[in-house]
Scaffold this motif. Structure first.
Motif, PDB file in Angstrom:
ATOM      1  N   ILE A 106     -25.943 -60.785   1.910  1.00  0.00           N
ATOM      2  CA  ILE A 106     -26.129 -60.189   3.240  1.00  0.00           C
ATOM      3  C   ILE A 106     -24.949 -59.282   3.571  1.00  0.00           C
ATOM      4  O   ILE A 106     -25.128 -58.161   4.052  1.00  0.00           O
ATOM      5  CB  ILE A 106     -26.307 -61.287   4.312  1.00  0.00           C
ATOM      6  N   GLU A 107     -23.736 -59.754   3.309  1.00  0.00           N
ATOM      7  CA  GLU A 107     -22.550 -58.960   3.618  1.00  0.00           C
ATOM      8  C   GLU A 107     -22.514 -57.660   2.817  1.00  0.00           C
ATOM      9  O   GLU A 107     -22.166 -56.608   3.357  1.00  0.00           O
ATOM     10  CB  GLU A 107     -21.287 -59.789   3.384  1.00  0.00           C
ATOM     11  N   VAL A 108     -22.894 -57.719   1.547  1.00  0.00           N
ATOM     12  CA  VAL A 108     -22.917 -56.517   0.713  1.00  0.00           C
ATOM     13  C   VAL A 108     -23.957 -55.531   1.234  1.00  0.00           C
ATOM     14  O   VAL A 108     -23.682 -54.336   1.380  1.00  0.00           O
ATOM     15  CB  VAL A 108     -23.185 -56.885  -0.766  1.00  0.00           C
ATOM     16  N   GLU A 109     -25.154 -56.006   1.523  1.00  0.00           N
ATOM     17  CA  GLU A 109     -26.208 -55.123   2.030  1.00  0.00           C
ATOM     18  C   GLU A 109     -25.820 -54.512   3.373  1.00  0.00           C
ATOM     19  O   GLU A 109     -26.075 -53.336   3.627  1.00  0.00           O
ATOM     20  CB  GLU A 109     -27.525 -55.889   2.175  1.00  0.00           C
ATOM     21  N   ALA A 110     -25.212 -55.292   4.232  1.00  0.00           N
ATOM     22  CA  ALA A 110     -24.831 -54.824   5.564  1.00  0.00           C
ATOM     23  C   ALA A 110     -23.805 -53.701   5.508  1.00  0.00           C
ATOM     24  O   ALA A 110     -23.794 -52.827   6.390  1.00  0.00           O
ATOM     25  CB  ALA A 110     -24.297 -55.985   6.394  1.00  0.00           C
ATOM     26  N   GLU A 111     -22.972 -53.698   4.491  1.00  0.00           N
ATOM     27  CA  GLU A 111     -21.948 -52.656   4.350  1.00  0.00           C
ATOM     28  C   GLU A 111     -22.553 -51.256   4.362  1.00  0.00           C
ATOM     29  O   GLU A 111     -21.933 -50.309   4.816  1.00  0.00           O
ATOM     30  CB  GLU A 111     -21.143 -52.859   3.069  1.00  0.00           C
ATOM     31  N   ARG A 112     -23.782 -51.138   3.868  1.00  0.00           N
ATOM     32  CA  ARG A 112     -24.439 -49.828   3.829  1.00  0.00           C
ATOM     33  C   ARG A 112     -24.678 -49.257   5.225  1.00  0.00           C
ATOM     34  O   ARG A 112     -24.829 -48.052   5.386  1.00  0.00           O
ATOM     35  CB  ARG A 112     -25.791 -49.920   3.112  1.00  0.00           C
ATOM     36  N   PHE A 113     -24.711 -50.116   6.242  1.00  0.00           N
ATOM     37  CA  PHE A 113     -25.090 -49.688   7.582  1.00  0.00           C
ATOM     38  C   PHE A 113     -23.976 -49.813   8.619  1.00  0.00           C
ATOM     39  O   PHE A 113     -24.170 -49.455   9.773  1.00  0.00           O
ATOM     40  CB  PHE A 113     -26.303 -50.514   8.058  1.00  0.00           C
ATOM     41  N   ILE A 114     -22.834 -50.329   8.218  1.00  0.00           N
ATOM     42  CA  ILE A 114     -21.742 -50.590   9.161  1.00  0.00           C
ATOM     43  C   ILE A 114     -21.311 -49.326   9.913  1.00  0.00           C
ATOM     44  O   ILE A 114     -20.971 -49.386  11.080  1.00  0.00           O
ATOM     45  CB  ILE A 114     -20.547 -51.248   8.426  1.00  0.00           C
ATOM     46  N   SER A 115     -21.349 -48.186   9.268  1.00  0.00           N
ATOM     47  CA  SER A 115     -20.891 -46.951   9.922  1.00  0.00           C
ATOM     48  C   SER A 115     -21.943 -46.361  10.869  1.00  0.00           C
ATOM     49  O   SER A 115     -21.675 -45.376  11.547  1.00  0.00           O
ATOM     50  CB  SER A 115     -20.497 -45.914   8.869  1.00  0.00           C
ATOM     51  N   GLU A 116     -23.121 -46.961  10.932  1.00  0.00           N
ATOM     52  CA  GLU A 116     -24.178 -46.495  11.830  1.00  0.00           C
ATOM     53  C   GLU A 116     -24.167 -47.364  13.086  1.00  0.00           C
ATOM     54  O   GLU A 116     -24.636 -48.503  13.061  1.00  0.00           O
ATOM     55  CB  GLU A 116     -25.545 -46.584  11.141  1.00  0.00           C
ATOM     56  N   PRO A 117     -23.644 -46.856  14.199  1.00  0.00           N
ATOM     57  CA  PRO A 117     -23.455 -47.695  15.389  1.00  0.00           C
ATOM     58  C   PRO A 117     -24.750 -48.254  15.989  1.00  0.00           C
ATOM     59  O   PRO A 117     -24.722 -49.299  16.632  1.00  0.00           O
ATOM     60  CB  PRO A 117     -22.749 -46.782  16.382  1.00  0.00           C
ATOM     61  N   ASP A 118     -25.879 -47.605  15.770  1.00  0.00           N
ATOM     62  CA  ASP A 118     -27.136 -48.083  16.341  1.00  0.00           C
ATOM     63  C   ASP A 118     -27.989 -48.853  15.347  1.00  0.00           C
ATOM     64  O   ASP A 118     -29.124 -49.236  15.664  1.00  0.00           O
ATOM     65  CB  ASP A 118     -27.948 -46.898  16.894  1.00  0.00           C
ATOM     66  N   ALA A 119     -27.477 -49.112  14.157  1.00  0.00           N
ATOM     67  CA  ALA A 119     -28.252 -49.814  13.127  1.00  0.00           C
ATOM     68  C   ALA A 119     -28.501 -51.266  13.543  1.00  0.00           C
ATOM     69  O   ALA A 119     -27.605 -51.943  14.051  1.00  0.00           O
ATOM     70  CB  ALA A 119     -27.504 -49.773  11.796  1.00  0.00           C
ATOM     71  N   ARG A 120     -29.742 -51.698  13.327  1.00  0.00           N
ATOM     72  CA  ARG A 120     -30.129 -53.049  13.712  1.00  0.00           C
ATOM     73  C   ARG A 120     -30.909 -53.716  12.574  1.00  0.00           C
ATOM     74  O   ARG A 120     -31.584 -53.053  11.814  1.00  0.00           O
ATOM     75  CB  ARG A 120     -30.976 -53.006  14.981  1.00  0.00           C
TER      76      ARG A 120
END
Length: 94
Positions: A73-87
């Protein structure tokens, strides 16, 4: 100990089936609800750590599958961390 799976949808619409060795995840996620990525990861971290500790209490060792799931989960989430509205949407708990 009852196992639970939680199906999620990442911000790019890809889906994943996640594993927990305990139903504790139902205390942290609601089906149909979406969460900001950082909140989702924080909730998953807490839920899966609790689940792993429940395994430790019952069997004398932590649940490596729960920790592997958290790492994924943490690895996959890294792809979206820079997108402030990502959910991340929780599709189902089964």
């Amino acid at each position: 100990m009852p196992v639970m799976h939680f199906r999620i949808q990442w911000p790019d619409n890809s889906e994943a089936n996640c594993y927990s060795p305990s139903q504790v995840v139902s205390d942290f996620f609601t089906p149909g609800q979406d969460y900001p990525v950082h909140d989702f990861v924080s909730r998953a971290r807490e839920a899966l750590n609790i689940a792993s500790e429940r395994v430790r209490e019952k069997y004398g060792f932590a649940c490596s599958a729960a920790m592997d799931q958290l790492a994924q989960i943490e690895v996959e989430a890294e792809r979206f961390i820079s997108e402030p509205d990502a959910r991340v949407k929780v599709i189902a708990l089964v």
